[in-house]
Design a protein around this motif. Structure first.
Motif, PDB file in Angstrom:
ATOM      1  N   ILE A  79       0.826  -1.204   0.000  1.00  0.00           N
ATOM      2  CA  ILE A  79       0.000   0.000   0.000  1.00  0.00           C
ATOM      3  C   ILE A  79       0.866   1.263   0.000  1.00  0.00           C
ATOM      4  O   ILE A  79       0.405   2.348  -0.338  1.00  0.00           O
ATOM      5  N   GLY A  80       2.139   1.122   0.357  1.00  0.00           N
ATOM      6  CA  GLY A  80       3.015   2.286   0.390  1.00  0.00           C
ATOM      7  C   GLY A  80       3.573   2.654  -0.982  1.00  0.00           C
ATOM      8  O   GLY A  80       4.135   3.722  -1.178  1.00  0.00           O
ATOM      9  N   ASN A  81       3.399   1.758  -1.930  1.00  0.00           N
ATOM     10  CA  ASN A  81       3.869   1.992  -3.289  1.00  0.00           C
ATOM     11  C   ASN A  81       2.858   2.877  -4.033  1.00  0.00           C
ATOM     12  O   ASN A  81       1.670   2.564  -4.083  1.00  0.00           O
ATOM     13  N   PRO A  82       3.322   3.992  -4.609  1.00  0.00           N
ATOM     14  CA  PRO A  82       2.409   4.926  -5.263  1.00  0.00           C
ATOM     15  C   PRO A  82       1.473   4.284  -6.284  1.00  0.00           C
ATOM     16  O   PRO A  82       0.325   4.705  -6.417  1.00  0.00           O
ATOM     17  N   ALA A  85      -1.112   2.569  -4.226  1.00  0.00           N
ATOM     18  CA  ALA A  85      -1.836   3.588  -3.477  1.00  0.00           C
ATOM     19  C   ALA A  85      -2.878   4.247  -4.372  1.00  0.00           C
ATOM     20  O   ALA A  85      -4.028   4.458  -3.965  1.00  0.00           O
ATOM     21  N   GLY A  86      -2.475   4.548  -5.602  1.00  0.00           N
ATOM     22  CA  GLY A  86      -3.413   5.152  -6.535  1.00  0.00           C
ATOM     23  C   GLY A  86      -4.550   4.199  -6.866  1.00  0.00           C
ATOM     24  O   GLY A  86      -5.716   4.583  -6.941  1.00  0.00           O
ATOM     25  N   ARG A  89      -6.846   3.966  -4.026  1.00  0.00           N
ATOM     26  CA  ARG A  89      -7.698   5.138  -3.960  1.00  0.00           C
ATOM     27  C   ARG A  89      -8.895   4.977  -4.893  1.00  0.00           C
ATOM     28  O   ARG A  89     -10.034   5.297  -4.545  1.00  0.00           O
ATOM     29  N   CYS A  92     -11.303   2.581  -3.235  1.00  0.00           N
ATOM     30  CA  CYS A  92     -12.004   3.193  -2.099  1.00  0.00           C
ATOM     31  C   CYS A  92     -13.063   4.180  -2.563  1.00  0.00           C
ATOM     32  O   CYS A  92     -14.196   4.167  -2.084  1.00  0.00           O
ATOM     33  N   ARG A  96     -16.849   3.415  -1.847  1.00  0.00           N
ATOM     34  CA  ARG A  96     -17.464   4.355  -0.903  1.00  0.00           C
ATOM     35  C   ARG A  96     -18.717   4.959  -1.519  1.00  0.00           C
ATOM     36  O   ARG A  96     -19.743   5.117  -0.848  1.00  0.00           O
ATOM     37  N   ARG A 323      -6.093   4.974 -11.059  1.00  0.00           N
ATOM     38  CA  ARG A 323      -7.358   5.129 -10.337  1.00  0.00           C
ATOM     39  C   ARG A 323      -8.468   4.349 -11.004  1.00  0.00           C
ATOM     40  O   ARG A 323      -9.247   3.673 -10.359  1.00  0.00           O
TER      41      ARG A 323
ATOM     42  N   ILE B  79      -5.517   8.656   0.488  1.00  0.00           N
ATOM     43  CA  ILE B  79      -4.694   7.457   0.487  1.00  0.00           C
ATOM     44  C   ILE B  79      -3.871   7.338  -0.792  1.00  0.00           C
ATOM     45  O   ILE B  79      -2.886   6.616  -0.845  1.00  0.00           O
ATOM     46  N   GLY B  80      -4.250   8.079  -1.833  1.00  0.00           N
ATOM     47  CA  GLY B  80      -3.520   8.003  -3.087  1.00  0.00           C
ATOM     48  C   GLY B  80      -2.265   8.864  -3.103  1.00  0.00           C
ATOM     49  O   GLY B  80      -1.417   8.756  -3.975  1.00  0.00           O
ATOM     50  N   ALA B  85       0.207   7.447   1.841  1.00  0.00           N
ATOM     51  CA  ALA B  85       0.338   6.026   1.535  1.00  0.00           C
ATOM     52  C   ALA B  85       1.471   5.432   2.372  1.00  0.00           C
ATOM     53  O   ALA B  85       1.337   4.352   2.953  1.00  0.00           O
ATOM     54  N   GLY B  86       2.577   6.158   2.444  1.00  0.00           N
ATOM     55  CA  GLY B  86       3.703   5.667   3.232  1.00  0.00           C
ATOM     56  C   GLY B  86       3.337   5.605   4.706  1.00  0.00           C
ATOM     57  O   GLY B  86       3.676   4.659   5.419  1.00  0.00           O
ATOM     58  N   LEU B 105      -9.971   5.448   5.424  1.00  0.00           N
ATOM     59  CA  LEU B 105     -10.912   6.304   4.703  1.00  0.00           C
ATOM     60  C   LEU B 105     -10.239   7.619   4.335  1.00  0.00           C
ATOM     61  O   LEU B 105      -9.500   8.180   5.132  1.00  0.00           O
ATOM     62  N   TYR B 108     -10.182  13.895   1.608  1.00  0.00           N
ATOM     63  CA  TYR B 108      -9.887  14.961   0.651  1.00  0.00           C
ATOM     64  C   TYR B 108     -10.000  16.329   1.313  1.00  0.00           C
ATOM     65  O   TYR B 108     -10.506  17.272   0.721  1.00  0.00           O
TER      66      TYR B 108
END
Lengths: 365, 365
Positions: A79-82, A85-86, A89, A92, A96, A323, B79-80, B85-86, B105, B108
């Motif tokens: 999850i820490g990798n961009p 992470a994107g 996102r 989510c 959501r 995304r 989170i993106g 993220a890190g 969650l 923004y």
DNA sequence: CTGTTAGCGCTTTCAG
DNA sequence: CTGAAAGCGCTAACAG
């Protein structure tokens, strides 16, 4: 004797609301849960009581009886990798919007972690799971089969798994990779390095062996390699195993491998980097040798970013719709949760080659 | 009539395991739950039965009766974003190591989203919440107070909230910012632009007004501004409101604002960028004017990355311990869940100025 | 040491 | 349309 700072007061239950409103528990449940019929007057009283008591439904209890948790599980490498992470996102945001929350777990490419993660998610009774799986062989997907067997829908994201016939959302890695390499070839290159190959110790001597090694690793890497090979073949450019990086997938090692390719008697004149760190590693190797791009070496890499655009000269990069990748996966999963027959098909999103200024003809001899 | 593909068989319950093993429900529960005493022989039988049936505990049901979900809630801006993220990775790793999963969650930067998110987490009965809050005023933290009141521990991360006396884990933004600006001053600069100020429409004319505007926005930004001002004051460098960026916090706008600072009669000779996009925006503005660093303009920015190191020349950047930030927050929260009296203190982690080559003396007039 | 019993808070038949 | 009662799967007293 004011505030007893010890146990905070237990939150009000639906029974208390019912009592306060002077109605039966079921009536309160019906109005608060928004189902079944309740006369306007009673509904009014229940709502007032709930408001007064500050009632909030206990989602756990609700899930217990309905069997639906309105929670999705997500399993990714990191999850820490961009990139992830994107993607997360996207997942989510999309879920959501449809009333679902997500719990995400990282596996660091470790299959055992992936298996454990999947188990945890099932135990927590998520309604569905989205996995970017590290699994490749038939025998590595039993955890996914188990989930399915227990009625938990699974959709695969970013990485297809051959032995699994499931809804899968991926990017056309092979096609963009080919396009990138074709661009390099069109500029006149024939010695093109492939940076970030399969993490094997020894460079496989033949294409077949190389492909076999790739087949045992991350799906995306294999696809990108195929695209590279496709372009070479189409143009009749000979494949040279010395031009593909092997070994650990780290920036440091990429620097070493690029150094090696640059020291070859017939050195690489262009590089196709399949990951962000492969590109920065390559850049480091060039700096160490006082080489510049695109004059000495042409460059194309995966995963565009604001940085790539402000490099001097700006880098030609492949932009992945991260995304949308995640959002699409969530939508497919949510659709199947809402009863739509799972199509069990592969949805392929297109990546885009963002042409900037890191490609030029190879230097004259 | 083989497989009835409809409803998959309900997963086995503890009662079924008990029946299979020929013991009481409680005995099965005790051995499977790992509490209370059970004779070795019975334990053996239960385990065998569980194995045979493929039993897995229903975490939801367990949470219902114990009141503990082994799940943490995390609320961040996005989170993106690689920074969060890190941080989230740090949180996940640390909590996973102690048996907790997390549901995260994104808000923004919208307070209503933050309030809703907090509510959802409480409804899902998370055991604790970690928030990087966008709240500033006393009246903007009622959702956090509510959580606390309901017995859900909260720890603040990345952003302190003045009106809340809670365990808080942050980075020493003000100190590193000051260090960065001091570095610029030491190189001879007196016209230092502050890129990424408070998102107000008009540039506040006075320091006081500026600080007031900052106090109404993201905590970290305000701290970094204070650090900037600290360094200026210490060195007796006059503050000029024209050198601070205002308006929307986007890369595009940063480009515009830097352009403005560069067009000033007495132009900026150095820039302190408080965010990644502020730096890339600045770089774009420079490129448009064919200016280079550090010759024409010195640069220091926040949030180091592999890219910053391979820029030519490499950028001097501030490196934040993102993972540790998250990990620490999780640990503080977990400690308090395990009964440790909440210390309600602020834990400050140190960021580090990574000196590379983007700072030089200002150009001679 | 083990089994019985009573909930956790909510939904959901099923009479009334 | 409303209320009583049963039950989701598990834990936790409490006898035995």
């Amino acid at each position: 004797m004011p505030a007893d700072r010890g146990r905070p007061p237990a939150p009000p239950t639906i029974s208390e609301v019912a009592a306060e409103a002077g109605v039966g528990r079921a009536t309160a449940a019906r109005t608060l849960g928004g189902y079944g019929y309740v006369s306007p007057e009673l509904k009014e009283r229940v709502l007032a009581a709930a408001e007064k008591l500050g009632y909030r439904a206990n989602a756990l209890a609700r899930s217990m009886s309905t069997g639906v948790s309105h929670t999705l599980g997500v399993v990714v490498a990191d999850i820490g990798n961009p990139f992830f992470a994107g993607m997360v996102r996207g997942i989510c945001d999309a879920s959501r919007a449809r009333g679902f929350d997500t719990i995400v777990l990282s596996t660091y490419e470790d299959l055992d972690e992936e298996i454990a993660a999947t188990g945890v998610l099932i135990d927590k009774r998520v309604d569905g799971v989205i996995i970017a799986s590290a699994a490749v062989g038939r025998d590595e997907v039993t955890h996914i089969r188990t989930a399915l067997k227990q009625g938990v829908p699974v959709v695969l994201v970013d990485r297809a798994v051959g032995s699994l016939d499931l809804d899968t959302v991926v990017i056309d890695n092979r096609d963009v990779a080919r396009e990138a390499v074709e661009t390099l070839i069109a500029a006149g290159h024939r010695r093109i390095g492939f940076v970030w190959g399969p993490p094997v110790a020894q460079a496989p001597a033949t294409r077949r062996a190389l492909l076999a090694a790739a087949a045992r690793n991350v799906w995306t890497d294999g696809e990108r390699l195929r695209g590279y090979l496709d372009a070479l073949d189409d143009a009749g450019v000979p494949f040279d195993p010395e031009l593909v990086m092997v070994g650990p997938k780290t920036e440091e090692h990429a620097t070493e491998e690029v150094g090696r390719m640059l020291a070859l008697p017939h050195r690489a004149t262009a590089l196709f980097c399949t990951e962000t760190d492969a590109m920065t590693g390559a850049l480091r190797a060039m700096r160490a040798r006082k080489l510049s791009y695109p004059g000495d070496l042409s460059l194309i890499g995966f995963d565009d970013s604001a940085w790539a655009a402000v490099m001097d000269p700006p880098l030609t990069m492949i932009e992945q719709p991260v995304r949308r990748l995640g959002a699409k996966a969530a939508e497919v999963l949510l659709d199947s949760l809402e009863g739509a027959e799972p199509r069990r098909e592969t949805h392929t999103l297109q990546a885009r080659l963002v042409v900037r200024s890191s490609v030029a003809p190879p230097p004259a001899r």
